[in-house]
Enzyme design. Structure first.
Site, PDB file in Angstrom:
ATOM      1  N   GLY A  11       0.852  -1.186   0.000  1.00  0.00           N
ATOM      2  CA  GLY A  11       0.000   0.000   0.000  1.00  0.00           C
ATOM      3  C   GLY A  11       0.886   1.234   0.000  1.00  0.00           C
ATOM      4  N   ALA A  43      -8.798   4.829  -1.632  1.00  0.00           N
ATOM      5  CA  ALA A  43      -8.975   6.143  -0.995  1.00  0.00           C
ATOM      6  C   ALA A  43      -9.620   7.113  -1.971  1.00  0.00           C
ATOM      7  CB  ALA A  43      -7.634   6.673  -0.513  1.00  0.00           C
ATOM      8  N   GLN A  44     -10.541   7.889  -1.460  1.00  0.00           N
ATOM      9  CA  GLN A  44     -11.301   8.776  -2.346  1.00  0.00           C
ATOM     10  C   GLN A  44     -10.912  10.236  -2.156  1.00  0.00           C
ATOM     11  OE1 GLN A  44     -15.509   8.043  -1.862  1.00  0.00           O
ATOM     12  NE2 GLN A  44     -15.383   5.986  -2.697  1.00  0.00           N
ATOM     13  N   GLU A 110     -12.574  19.272   4.079  1.00  0.00           N
ATOM     14  CA  GLU A 110     -13.310  18.171   4.710  1.00  0.00           C
ATOM     15  C   GLU A 110     -13.621  18.520   6.151  1.00  0.00           C
ATOM     16  OE1 GLU A 110     -11.000  14.616   4.040  1.00  0.00           O
ATOM     17  OE2 GLU A 110     -11.888  14.315   2.070  1.00  0.00           O
ATOM     18  N   HIS A 225     -17.093   4.921   9.476  1.00  0.00           N
ATOM     19  CA  HIS A 225     -17.559   5.942   8.535  1.00  0.00           C
ATOM     20  C   HIS A 225     -19.080   5.915   8.535  1.00  0.00           C
ATOM     21  CE1 HIS A 225     -17.871   8.432   4.982  1.00  0.00           C
ATOM     22  NE2 HIS A 225     -16.576   8.649   5.065  1.00  0.00           N
ATOM     23  N   ARG A 274     -17.174  12.806  12.314  1.00  0.00           N
ATOM     24  CA  ARG A 274     -17.507  11.505  11.738  1.00  0.00           C
ATOM     25  C   ARG A 274     -18.161  10.551  12.752  1.00  0.00           C
ATOM     26  NH1 ARG A 274     -12.678   9.301   7.958  1.00  0.00           N
ATOM     27  NH2 ARG A 274     -13.439  10.730   6.386  1.00  0.00           N
ATOM     28  N   HIS A 333     -13.903   1.755   9.230  1.00  0.00           N
ATOM     29  CA  HIS A 333     -13.189   2.474   8.174  1.00  0.00           C
ATOM     30  C   HIS A 333     -11.680   2.543   8.397  1.00  0.00           C
ATOM     31  CE1 HIS A 333     -12.809   5.174   4.836  1.00  0.00           C
ATOM     32  NE2 HIS A 333     -12.392   6.185   5.571  1.00  0.00           N
ATOM     33  N   GLU A 357      -1.216   2.223   8.409  1.00  0.00           N
ATOM     34  CA  GLU A 357      -2.366   1.990   9.290  1.00  0.00           C
ATOM     35  C   GLU A 357      -2.100   0.920  10.346  1.00  0.00           C
ATOM     36  OE1 GLU A 357      -6.112   1.843   7.239  1.00  0.00           O
ATOM     37  OE2 GLU A 357      -7.146   1.039   8.989  1.00  0.00           O
ATOM     38  N   ARG A 368      -8.949   9.784  14.005  1.00  0.00           N
ATOM     39  CA  ARG A 368      -8.128  10.292  12.908  1.00  0.00           C
ATOM     40  C   ARG A 368      -8.846  11.429  12.179  1.00  0.00           C
ATOM     41  NH1 ARG A 368      -7.965   8.845   7.061  1.00  0.00           N
ATOM     42  NH2 ARG A 368      -9.983   7.938   7.542  1.00  0.00           N
TER      43      ARG A 368
HETATM   44  C1  LIG Z   1     -12.741   3.348   0.790  1.00  0.00           C
HETATM   45  C2  LIG Z   1     -11.655   4.062   1.534  1.00  0.00           C
HETATM   46  C3  LIG Z   1     -11.460   5.424   1.337  1.00  0.00           C
HETATM   47  C4  LIG Z   1     -10.434   6.090   2.003  1.00  0.00           C
HETATM   48  N1  LIG Z   1     -10.205   7.413   1.739  1.00  0.00           N
HETATM   49  C5  LIG Z   1      -9.129   8.015   2.292  1.00  0.00           C
HETATM   50  C6  LIG Z   1      -8.764   9.339   1.925  1.00  0.00           C
HETATM   51  O1  LIG Z   1      -9.397   9.966   1.086  1.00  0.00           O
HETATM   52  N2  LIG Z   1      -7.670   9.896   2.522  1.00  0.00           N
HETATM   53  C7  LIG Z   1      -6.926   9.226   3.456  1.00  0.00           C
HETATM   54  O2  LIG Z   1      -5.948   9.782   3.966  1.00  0.00           O
HETATM   55  N3  LIG Z   1      -7.251   7.963   3.804  1.00  0.00           N
HETATM   56  C8  LIG Z   1      -8.309   7.342   3.245  1.00  0.00           C
HETATM   57  N4  LIG Z   1      -8.606   6.062   3.592  1.00  0.00           N
HETATM   58  C9  LIG Z   1      -7.723   5.348   4.526  1.00  0.00           C
HETATM   59  C10 LIG Z   1      -6.442   4.972   3.806  1.00  0.00           C
HETATM   60  O3  LIG Z   1      -6.748   4.563   2.498  1.00  0.00           O
HETATM   61  C11 LIG Z   1      -5.697   3.854   4.520  1.00  0.00           C
HETATM   62  O4  LIG Z   1      -5.613   4.111   5.882  1.00  0.00           O
HETATM   63  C12 LIG Z   1      -4.291   3.744   3.949  1.00  0.00           C
HETATM   64  O5  LIG Z   1      -4.356   3.604   2.561  1.00  0.00           O
HETATM   65  C13 LIG Z   1      -3.550   2.575   4.557  1.00  0.00           C
HETATM   66  O6  LIG Z   1      -2.349   2.418   3.842  1.00  0.00           O
HETATM   67  P1  LIG Z   1      -1.356   1.253   4.241  1.00  0.00           P
HETATM   68  O7  LIG Z   1      -0.260   1.285   3.249  1.00  0.00           O
HETATM   69  O8  LIG Z   1      -1.035   1.338   5.674  1.00  0.00           O
HETATM   70  O9  LIG Z   1      -2.229  -0.084   4.063  1.00  0.00           O
HETATM   71  P2  LIG Z   1      -2.903  -0.704   2.761  1.00  0.00           P
HETATM   72  O10 LIG Z   1      -3.026   0.246   1.657  1.00  0.00           O
HETATM   73  O11 LIG Z   1      -4.153  -1.377   3.216  1.00  0.00           O
HETATM   74  O12 LIG Z   1      -1.857  -1.799   2.301  1.00  0.00           O
HETATM   75  C14 LIG Z   1      -1.648  -2.972   3.060  1.00  0.00           C
HETATM   76  C15 LIG Z   1      -0.808  -3.916   2.231  1.00  0.00           C
HETATM   77  O13 LIG Z   1      -0.414  -5.042   3.018  1.00  0.00           O
HETATM   78  C16 LIG Z   1      -0.684  -6.233   2.287  1.00  0.00           C
HETATM   79  N5  LIG Z   1      -0.814  -7.323   3.251  1.00  0.00           N
HETATM   80  C17 LIG Z   1      -1.644  -7.414   4.322  1.00  0.00           C
HETATM   81  N6  LIG Z   1      -1.401  -8.545   4.999  1.00  0.00           N
HETATM   82  C18 LIG Z   1      -0.400  -9.187   4.346  1.00  0.00           C
HETATM   83  C19 LIG Z   1       0.287 -10.410   4.543  1.00  0.00           C
HETATM   84  N7  LIG Z   1       0.030 -11.204   5.599  1.00  0.00           N
HETATM   85  N8  LIG Z   1       1.228 -10.780   3.643  1.00  0.00           N
HETATM   86  C20 LIG Z   1       1.521  -9.993   2.573  1.00  0.00           C
HETATM   87  N9  LIG Z   1       0.914  -8.817   2.341  1.00  0.00           N
HETATM   88  C21 LIG Z   1      -0.032  -8.421   3.223  1.00  0.00           C
HETATM   89  C22 LIG Z   1      -1.921  -5.892   1.497  1.00  0.00           C
HETATM   90  O14 LIG Z   1      -2.138  -6.803   0.470  1.00  0.00           O
HETATM   91  C23 LIG Z   1      -1.539  -4.487   1.032  1.00  0.00           C
HETATM   92  O15 LIG Z   1      -0.635  -4.551  -0.038  1.00  0.00           O
HETATM   93  C24 LIG Z   1      -9.624   5.380   2.925  1.00  0.00           C
HETATM   94  C25 LIG Z   1      -9.828   4.018   3.134  1.00  0.00           C
HETATM   95  C26 LIG Z   1     -10.823   3.358   2.437  1.00  0.00           C
HETATM   96  C27 LIG Z   1     -10.983   1.885   2.663  1.00  0.00           C
END
Ligand SMILES: Cc1cc2nc3c(=O)[nH]c(=O)nc-3n(C[C@H](O)[C@H](O)[C@H](O)COP(=O)(O)OP(=O)(O)OC[C@H]3O[C@@H](n4cnc5c(N)ncnc54)[C@H](O)[C@@H]3O)c2cc1C
Length: 491
Positions: A11, A43-44, A110, A225, A274, A333, A357, A368
């Site tokens: 991510g 993320a939107q 926002e 959310h 929220r 969320h 996250e 948050r």
């Molecule tokens: C619909 C939606 C809208 C959102 N809108 C916003 C926004 O507008 N602005 C904002 O700031 N935030 C937003 N958020 C929150 C934000 O998107 C997330 O908090 C953020 O993207 C998390 O990023 P990350 O890299 O920590 O995790 P993620 O993007 O969830 O990535 C996690 C990664 O770990 C991998 N993984 C998990 N477990 C394993 C495992 N055991 N082995 C191998 N790989 C694994 C997954 O496959 C993925 O690649 C939104 C969230 C959602 C769901």
């Protein structure tokens, strides 16, 4: 196989860390397709950054602390908000096509932000555009080796220090070794009946860290959310998000009788914080009402241009939001809690780091602020990757490699999955009390005894930690609401 650094997750947090660690040799393990399998691509709204005229990192920091009920780690908040402009500029350099005006970034506003400071791309498709660019950069980076379709199933340790990861892929199992392992596995949405998160947000990273002996923190702070799209089939799991920007644009929440209920609850009505809006929607549903988001007047014919992602989700459900109300349900969320990390991203276990996250740096406090989580992955991922690139590399030698156990059955049966989701939704969800949490604890104990696989044990273990944390915090604060508490804490 030996690397200088292993990152679990692709991510925004994982890829930013991996890219920033150049020229070190980095392995990225991800369970699906690189850059496309986490929450980030969904993320939107966008990314919060004080880049507008008249705005400042200090104002952004203040808003972040107010949203977090002042339970935030102040130093982490300062680092986040001060690093925002540079992080957005880095994304720009990576090729992200942000929405712009002739003056600069087109900034959205926002709820709970005192300024318009949300940088976004392709309207409401920011995550997809950011991850497109980061995915392309990662594929082109010669210092990265990506293990796609690989599930990290255990952390390898010597004398308590994490020195590697065992991961299972279609071609078999790989064992990767490195002096530093970063968990960037995202949130815990898959533990709740309704969530906006993809199925990969199933807390396996949190469980791996827990098993390795890492401390977890703030697990009771789970953000819900208010407006996910209630689908026709009433399914559990990931539901389409109806971005807050819709309410920002004037869309209103109504019950089955077409009556708005938010003005009676909060001065800001639909734009209240929220958690306040989410609990109000929950209360209506608990009363047997249905709840709808009506954007027909506020957005109407402009829907396809202004909110293309939401528009497509509605059409897929047979709803034309230009002329029809959208049925809603609240949904899990974001998780403010996670693997406890210090200012340098270090967990309490040597060799193990966490970012994004899954980590808990305390930056979000009890709640948050919208659009601060992509930012968190970016700012802290940049800092962590750069810092680890400066560290000395001490390769494990054959003689001191840990004993690697056999394959781990990470599967989770549908029955247990459903029970855990329903349990957390009902008892560790938007509204909690001691009785419900204790009931959940008992059921989880029984589930732990009967768990058939390691995957099931892990799933239940994380659920138990969330419930225990929610039980322990007796007052209501931020996203944690105890109906049996005397009153809500405001700071
Ligand atoms: C619909 C939606 C809208 C959102 N809108 C916003 C926004 O507008 N602005 C904002 O700031 N935030 C937003 N958020 C929150 C934000 O998107 C997330 O908090 C953020 O993207 C998390 O990023 P990350 O890299 O920590 O995790 P993620 O993007 O969830 O990535 C996690 C990664 O770990 C991998 N993984 C998990 N477990 C394993 C495992 N055991 N082995 C191998 N790989 C694994 C997954 O496959 C993925 O690649 C939104 C969230 C959602 C769901």
């Amino acid at each position: 196989m030996h690397f200088d650094l292993i990152v679990i997750g692709s991510g925004i947090a994982g890829l930013t860390t991996a890219l920033s660690a150049a020229p070190r040799r980095v392995a990225v393990i991800t369970r699906g397709t690189l850059a496309d399998d986490g929450a980030s691509r969904w993320a939107q709204g966008g990314i919060a950054a004080a880049v507008g005229s008249g705005d400042s990192a200090a104002a952004h920091a203040r808003d972040t602390r107010i949203a977090g009920n002042e339970l935030n780690d102040a130093a982490a908040v300062d680092a986040l908000t001060r690093g925002a402009a540079e992080a957005v500029a880095w994304l720009d350099a990576c090729g992200v096509g942000f929405d712009r005006t002739a003056q600069g970034y087109l900034l959205g506003r926002e709820a709970a932000h005192s300024q318009a400071r949300i940088v976004h791309a392709s309207g409401d498709a920011t995550g997809a555009e950011v991850m497109r660019a980061l995915g392309a950069a990662a594929r082109a980076a010669s210092h990265l080796q990506c293990f796609e379709q690989h599930l990290a199933e255990s952390l390898l340790q010597i004398d308590g220090r994490v020195v590697g990861v065992a991961a299972a892929g279609a071609q078999g199992r790989v064992e990767l070794f490195a002096p530093y392992v970063v968990v960037a596995t995202g949130g815990i949405g898959a533990l709740y009946r309704h969530t906006t998160n993809p199925a990969t947000a199933d807390a396996t990273g949190l469980a791996l860290a827990l098993e390795a002996g890492a401390e977890l923190a703030d697990l009771e702070f789970v953000q819900f959310h208010p407006t996910a799209l209630r689908t026709r089939d009433g399914r559990s799991g990931q539901l389409p998000l109806l971005t807050e920007a819709l309410r920002g644009a004037g869309a209103v929440l109504v019950n089955g009788a077409g009556r708005r209920f938010m003005p009676a609850i909060a001065r800001e009505a639909e734009l209240a914080p929220r958690d306040v809006v989410a609990r109000a929607v929950w209360a209506e549903l608990e009363r047997g009402e249905t709840v709808w988001l009506d954007a027909t007047r506020a957005v109407g014919a402009a829907f396809p241009q202004r909110f293309p992602t939401v528009f497509a989700s509605c059409l897929a459900e047979g709803i034309d939001p230009r002329t029809q109300r959208i049925p809603v349900v609240p949904a899990q969320h974001y998780h403010m809690g996670g693997v406890r990390v210090d200012a340098e991203g270090r967990s309490t276990v040597a060799g193990l780091y966490a970012v994004g996250e899954v980590a808990c740096s305390g930056v979000h406090g009890a709640n948050r602020l919208a659009s601060n989580s992509l930012l968190e992955g970016l700012v802290f991922g940049r800092a962590l990757g750069r810092r680890l690139a400066q560290q000395p590399v001490s390769r494990s030698t054959r003689s001191n490699l840990p004993a690697v156990g056999g394959p781990v059955d990470c599967s989770v049966g549908a029955a247990l999955d459903t029970v855990v989701r329903d349990l957390l939704w009902r008892h560790a969800g938007l509204v909690r009390d001691a009785q419900g949490l204790q009931q959940a604890q008992q059921t989880l104990q029984a589930l732990q005894r009967d768990a058939a696989t390691r995957g099931e044990q892990r799933r239940v273990a994380v659920a138990q930690c969330v419930v225990a944390a929610a039980l322990q915090r007796r007052d209501s604060v931020g996203a944690h609401y105890r109906r049996d508490a005397a009153q809500m804490r405001t700071g």
